[in-house]
Design a protein around this motif. Sequence first.
Motif, mmCIF file in Angstrom:
data_model
loop_
_atom_site.group_PDB
_atom_site.id
_atom_site.type_symbol
_atom_site.label_atom_id
_atom_site.label_comp_id
_atom_site.label_asym_id
_atom_site.label_seq_id
_atom_site.Cartn_x
_atom_site.Cartn_y
_atom_site.Cartn_z
ATOM 1 N N ASP A 138 -6.363 -6.816 -5.441
ATOM 2 C CA ASP A 138 -5.822 -5.793 -4.484
ATOM 3 C C ASP A 138 -6.727 -5.311 -3.665
ATOM 4 O O ASP A 138 -7.968 -5.250 -3.820
ATOM 5 C CB ASP A 138 -5.242 -4.391 -5.326
ATOM 6 C CG ASP A 138 -4.078 -4.783 -6.242
ATOM 7 O OD1 ASP A 138 -3.438 -5.864 -5.838
ATOM 8 O OD2 ASP A 138 -3.732 -4.151 -7.085
ATOM 9 N N ILE A 139 -6.063 -5.111 -2.248
ATOM 10 C CA ILE A 139 -6.895 -4.191 -1.271
ATOM 11 C C ILE A 139 -6.648 -2.863 -1.185
ATOM 12 O O ILE A 139 -5.155 -2.849 -0.877
ATOM 13 C CB ILE A 139 -6.868 -5.045 -0.046
ATOM 14 C CG1 ILE A 139 -7.031 -6.552 0.070
ATOM 15 C CG2 ILE A 139 -7.704 -4.508 1.183
ATOM 16 C CD1 ILE A 139 -8.313 -6.910 -0.595
ATOM 17 N N SER A 140 -7.232 -1.930 -1.453
ATOM 18 C CA SER A 140 -6.605 -0.501 -1.328
ATOM 19 C C SER A 140 -7.545 0.230 -0.533
ATOM 20 O O SER A 140 -8.527 0.042 -0.382
ATOM 21 C CB SER A 140 -6.477 0.034 -2.810
ATOM 22 O OG SER A 140 -7.679 0.009 -3.563
ATOM 23 N N ALA A 141 -6.928 1.270 -0.031
ATOM 24 C CA ALA A 141 -7.463 2.201 0.778
ATOM 25 C C ALA A 141 -7.028 3.709 0.292
ATOM 26 O O ALA A 141 -5.700 4.082 0.576
ATOM 27 C CB ALA A 141 -6.969 2.088 2.178
ATOM 28 N N GLY A 142 -7.972 4.469 0.012
ATOM 29 C CA GLY A 142 -7.524 5.648 -0.556
ATOM 30 C C GLY A 142 -7.899 6.903 0.556
ATOM 31 O O GLY A 142 -7.596 8.028 0.156
ATOM 32 N N SER A 143 -8.094 6.601 1.657
ATOM 33 C CA SER A 143 -8.432 7.727 2.851
ATOM 34 C C SER A 143 -8.383 6.866 3.945
ATOM 35 O O SER A 143 -8.476 5.694 4.099
ATOM 36 C CB SER A 143 -9.884 8.362 2.586
ATOM 37 O OG SER A 143 -10.961 7.413 3.098
ATOM 38 N N ALA A 144 -8.069 7.722 5.357
ATOM 39 C CA ALA A 144 -7.895 7.134 6.248
ATOM 40 C C ALA A 144 -9.292 6.492 6.687
ATOM 41 O O ALA A 144 -9.236 5.280 7.502
ATOM 42 C CB ALA A 144 -8.038 8.411 7.520
ATOM 43 N N ALA A 145 -10.581 7.017 6.355
ATOM 44 C CA ALA A 145 -11.908 6.331 6.666
ATOM 45 C C ALA A 145 -11.720 4.950 6.313
ATOM 46 O O ALA A 145 -12.129 3.957 6.872
ATOM 47 C CB ALA A 145 -13.154 7.094 6.487
ATOM 48 N N VAL A 146 -11.427 4.796 4.891
ATOM 49 C CA VAL A 146 -11.426 3.507 3.938
ATOM 50 C C VAL A 146 -10.337 2.593 4.705
ATOM 51 O O VAL A 146 -10.771 1.413 5.033
ATOM 52 C CB VAL A 146 -11.158 3.910 2.631
ATOM 53 C CG1 VAL A 146 -11.082 2.434 1.914
ATOM 54 C CG2 VAL A 146 -12.271 4.508 1.863
ATOM 55 N N LEU A 147 -9.342 3.147 5.145
ATOM 56 C CA LEU A 147 -8.398 2.207 5.552
ATOM 57 C C LEU A 147 -8.642 1.819 7.017
ATOM 58 O O LEU A 147 -8.458 0.518 7.305
ATOM 59 C CB LEU A 147 -6.919 3.033 5.986
ATOM 60 C CG LEU A 147 -5.840 2.505 6.662
ATOM 61 C CD1 LEU A 147 -5.297 1.123 5.622
ATOM 62 C CD2 LEU A 147 -4.552 3.374 6.812
ATOM 63 N N LEU A 182 -1.218 1.264 2.415
ATOM 64 C CA LEU A 182 -2.501 1.732 1.990
ATOM 65 C C LEU A 182 -2.944 0.557 0.779
ATOM 66 O O LEU A 182 -3.893 0.864 0.236
ATOM 67 C CB LEU A 182 -2.619 2.983 1.692
ATOM 68 C CG LEU A 182 -2.265 4.261 2.545
ATOM 69 C CD1 LEU A 182 -2.714 5.659 2.028
ATOM 70 C CD2 LEU A 182 -2.917 4.083 3.866
ATOM 71 N N ILE A 183 -2.346 -0.258 0.506
ATOM 72 C CA ILE A 183 -2.414 -1.285 -0.610
ATOM 73 C C ILE A 183 -1.786 -2.678 -0.394
ATOM 74 O O ILE A 183 -0.878 -2.646 0.120
ATOM 75 C CB ILE A 183 -2.252 -0.724 -1.964
ATOM 76 C CG1 ILE A 183 -2.502 -1.611 -3.006
ATOM 77 C CG2 ILE A 183 -0.715 -0.726 -2.228
ATOM 78 C CD1 ILE A 183 -2.609 -1.138 -4.428
ATOM 79 N N LEU A 184 -2.521 -3.695 -0.550
ATOM 80 C CA LEU A 184 -2.237 -5.116 -0.228
ATOM 81 C C LEU A 184 -2.596 -5.896 -1.494
ATOM 82 O O LEU A 184 -3.899 -6.072 -1.875
ATOM 83 C CB LEU A 184 -2.636 -5.682 1.089
ATOM 84 C CG LEU A 184 -2.434 -6.948 1.460
ATOM 85 C CD1 LEU A 184 -0.902 -7.274 1.676
ATOM 86 C CD2 LEU A 184 -3.218 -7.673 2.671
ATOM 87 N N SER A 185 -1.653 -6.708 -1.888
ATOM 88 C CA SER A 185 -1.706 -7.483 -3.112
ATOM 89 C C SER A 185 -1.909 -8.986 -2.436
ATOM 90 O O SER A 185 -1.379 -9.561 -1.763
ATOM 91 C CB SER A 185 -0.712 -7.661 -4.173
ATOM 92 O OG SER A 185 -0.717 -6.418 -4.846
#
Length: 456
Positions: free
Chosen positions: A271-280, A263-266
């Motif tokens: 950073d690219i982050s996703a805090g929920s399934a929808a965001v991901l 859920l995170i990529l540097s």
Amino acid sequence: MKYTPYSYQQYAASWIIDKKYSALFLDCGLGKTVITLTAISVLLYDYFEITKVLVIAPLRVAHSTWDEEASKWDHLKNIKISKVLGTEKERIAALNTKADVYIINRENVRWLVNFYKADWPFDMVVIDELSSFKSSKSERFKALRKIRPLTKRIVGLTGTPAPNGLIDLWSQIYLLDGGERLGKTVTGFREKYFLPDKRNRHIVFTYKPKEGAKEAIYEKLSDICVSMKAEDYLELPQRIDNIISVELNSEVKKQYEVLEKELILSLDDSDISAGSAAVLANKLIQMANGAVYDENGEVKYIHDEKLKALDELIEAASCRPVLIFYGYQHDKDRIMNCLSKLNPRILQSDKDIKDWNRGEVQILLAHPASCGHGLNLQAGGNIIIWFGLTWSLELYQQANARLHRQGQKETVIIHHIIAKGTIDEKVMKALADKNTSQTALIEAVKAQMSKYKIGG
């Protein structure tokens, strides 16, 4: 122009006239606007049952479609239309203009209800794209719910009544019958007909119909909902759907998998982050397309594989017009840059539509939400390219129907550029799965009218 309705159009207009509240689930191209206006004309001038009609529609449709349709046909030219659009001052002036039909965009429904309160003047309400009221939590639904008892007649129009499954039906049908068929509350509807499906402990994300629930729901709706599919009544052009697969290199695949799992990529200094399934899901779709927004809203470029495939498809089109659907601003920017030598146009105005239909635009870019309803683009070309997909079945179907509709002279070719091993493949499957449940609904309430086909 003289209006010579097909038999199915006569049937649909009578359906509206004969019922105090009703819904038409009509495919694109069947003429739902002229059908509804014809019924309104009869109710206004022949039966004297109504005096003031409100049409609620998507903004672009509210701006042009209804008044253009009324002015096109001889039998509708007596209908006076006032468009309640623009600033508040302009909207109030439009409401104070004497007319038969008042047209407002759905974003201003709450304002309109608050403006009139108990002095609601409209004895008939038409909701163009009824499915846009599928959320019982939305302000537009809550507003219409207040004035439902003050409205003598109500009509819902849509081609996609259940874009995300049967659970979407409750609020739409409630606006028609006040809860008579599916119950007074969405909770009661859910408990009666559905079981929890996907969940995380006490949080339920989706519901599935109980055994026999689909048939029970269809039966309850059959007396007020009529469904018609274009393929049953119109000579539609042939349609060819292609999957254009692109392969991501090993480095991009690794980045994609890291984001998917952690859920995170540097990337570089952000950073690219996703805090929920929808965001991901959104982040993964962006990565599959080739670029992604970081935590600061800046664009990070990942790959150009889809752009390469797009370039090849444009070349293979041999100068024929192409309609490209994109999902994100950075998709549009990269496509515009990639195809700059071809002078691509972005669909923004009526002029863009007219120029496209006159054959003056080779490459037209559009977000599916900007041309989902009421636009006739079939005169300008027959090739669609989906650069990035949408989760929305409704937007997907409506967007494709801009070219795949009556009046199209050529076979419609729809290319989907899919990044292999990514969420693109899941989106395609999700669209197909949603279509299965929706098709079942459409078939179940379809009018039993084989004798009403064109030429019948």
